[in-house]
Scaffold this motif. Structure first.
Motif, mmCIF file in Angstrom:
data_model
loop_
_atom_site.group_PDB
_atom_site.id
_atom_site.type_symbol
_atom_site.label_atom_id
_atom_site.label_comp_id
_atom_site.label_asym_id
_atom_site.label_seq_id
_atom_site.Cartn_x
_atom_site.Cartn_y
_atom_site.Cartn_z
ATOM 1 N N LYS A 52 0.814 -1.017 0.071
ATOM 2 C CA LYS A 52 -0.106 0.067 -0.014
ATOM 3 C C LYS A 52 0.887 1.153 -0.021
ATOM 4 C CE LYS A 52 -3.645 2.334 2.512
ATOM 5 N NZ LYS A 52 -4.530 2.232 3.777
ATOM 6 N N ASP A 57 -9.181 4.635 1.549
ATOM 7 C CA ASP A 57 -9.414 3.344 1.187
ATOM 8 C C ASP A 57 -10.672 3.262 0.277
ATOM 9 O OD1 ASP A 57 -7.157 2.485 2.793
ATOM 10 O OD2 ASP A 57 -8.359 1.943 4.587
ATOM 11 N N GLY A 112 -7.219 5.282 6.171
ATOM 12 C CA GLY A 112 -8.371 5.248 5.423
ATOM 13 C C GLY A 112 -8.986 6.467 5.061
#
Length: 334
Positions: A79, A99, A160
């Motif tokens: 990521k 996210d 996120g």
């Protein structure tokens, strides 16, 4: 805690001329497309570009993401590398990391970027949606991070949904640092502390997170992985959590059980912790419902609290022995 949730989110003037929303993706799940629709249907009076980063053109996420924005291929694994790739492509003066499993409200992007006129970064948190025991396990473990968000002294950034200005990313060389660490949250948080910056928590941007494919064993080990990130990057916080959750279990669960079995009434005093902790959970849920507009049932709060009494200490204890985690297809060991 009550005072925090009583306060309304401040109104900030939108200072971003263009916003770059960077979303790493891997695979497609039942709620993925509805999430992307929500993310890309924001009410904000400024230019927005959506940059989706995938590992390969053969990933099913590639074709789906093309319907909603620009899709690029990550320059590395993990990521962190995907976010770094997106940062290099971003042309906005404000950047949002998001996210693909969140399903935010239409004001999410405004609430995540307008405060950048006064703060180095803006963050929020998630609230898992679902049914059954698996959902309660996931929600209980996820909500472990909420208390830290309430105080600016302990507040961290949740990857996120986190935003900052591109000049901050360039000054702190985020694109260079992100691929080197497992936790993107840690990299951004460390950079903020490096420049002495402040973090705004956007209560109204708390993100509903559908979890239709929740599996019990995966949810538990997902929680252990989250705790391991704290253990690896903030060991003092992990040790504090280990002590707190162990003592809490001994005082509120183990001792009362022993008291019932032996007739020692003084051991039952630990039961007084339960209404206190439950009250905190109810206040939090009411705050999320008020600010984020989510429908949260009291039965969900009660069930999550009950499950958490056992699952949270178990996950913390497990993290003391686990040395490797599987993270987005990568096996990482420390």
């Amino acid at each position: 805690m009550r005072g925090f949730w009583r306060k309304e989110d401040r109104d900030f003037a939108q200072a971003c001329k263009k916003i770059s929303v960077i979303i790493p993706m891997r695979g497609v799940h039942p709620s993925t497309e509805s999430n992307l629709v929500a993310i890309t249907s924001q009410k904000v009076n400024t230019d927005v570009e959506y940059i989706f980063v995938v590992d390969s053109p053969t990933d099913p996420a590639y074709e789906l993401a093309k319907k909603y924005g620009v899709v690029i291929i990550s320059e590395g694994e993990g990521k962190g590398a995907a976010l770094a790739t997106g940062l290099k492509r971003a042309s906005g003066d404000c950047v949002v990391f998001a996210d693909d499993d969140i399903n935010p409200s239409p004001r999410w992007l405004y609430l995540m970027t307008a405060p950048l006129s006064s703060y180095t970064a803006v963050t929020t948190y998630r609230w898992y949606l679902g049914r059954g025991l698996c959902h309660k396990v996931r929600l209980a473990i996820s909500n472990m991070g909420f208390p830290a968000m309430l105080d600016k002294r302990s507040r961290f950034v949740w990857g996120g949904s986190t935003s900052f200005k591109r000049e901050f990313a360039e000054k702190t060389r985020l694109a260079e640092k992100l691929p080197k660490y497992v936790s993107d949250d840690y990299v951004v948080y460390s950079a903020i502390k490096e420049v002495g910056g402040g973090i705004w928590f956007a209560k109204g941007a708390i993100a509903p997170t559908p979890d239709p494919n929740c599996k019990l064993s995966e949810a538990f080990w997902w929680g252990v992985r989250q705790i391991l990130m704290v253990k690896w990057h903030a060991p003092q916080g992990w040790y504090a959590g280990l002590i707190i959750y162990t003592l809490g279990f001994l005082i509120s669960i183990a001792l009362p059980v022993a008291g019932f079995l032996t007739g020692s009434m003084w051991m039952l005093t630990g039961l007084l912790l339960h209404p206190i902790n439950l009250a905190k959970d109810v206040v939090r849920a009411l705050g999320v419902r008020r600010h984020a507009g989510m429908e949260i049932r009291l039965s969900t709060v009660l069930a999550t609290w009950a499950v958490g009494n056992f699952v949270l200490p178990m996950a913390v204890w497990a993290s003391a022995f686990v040395k490797c985690v599987n993270w987005r297809g990568r096996r990482i060991c420390r």
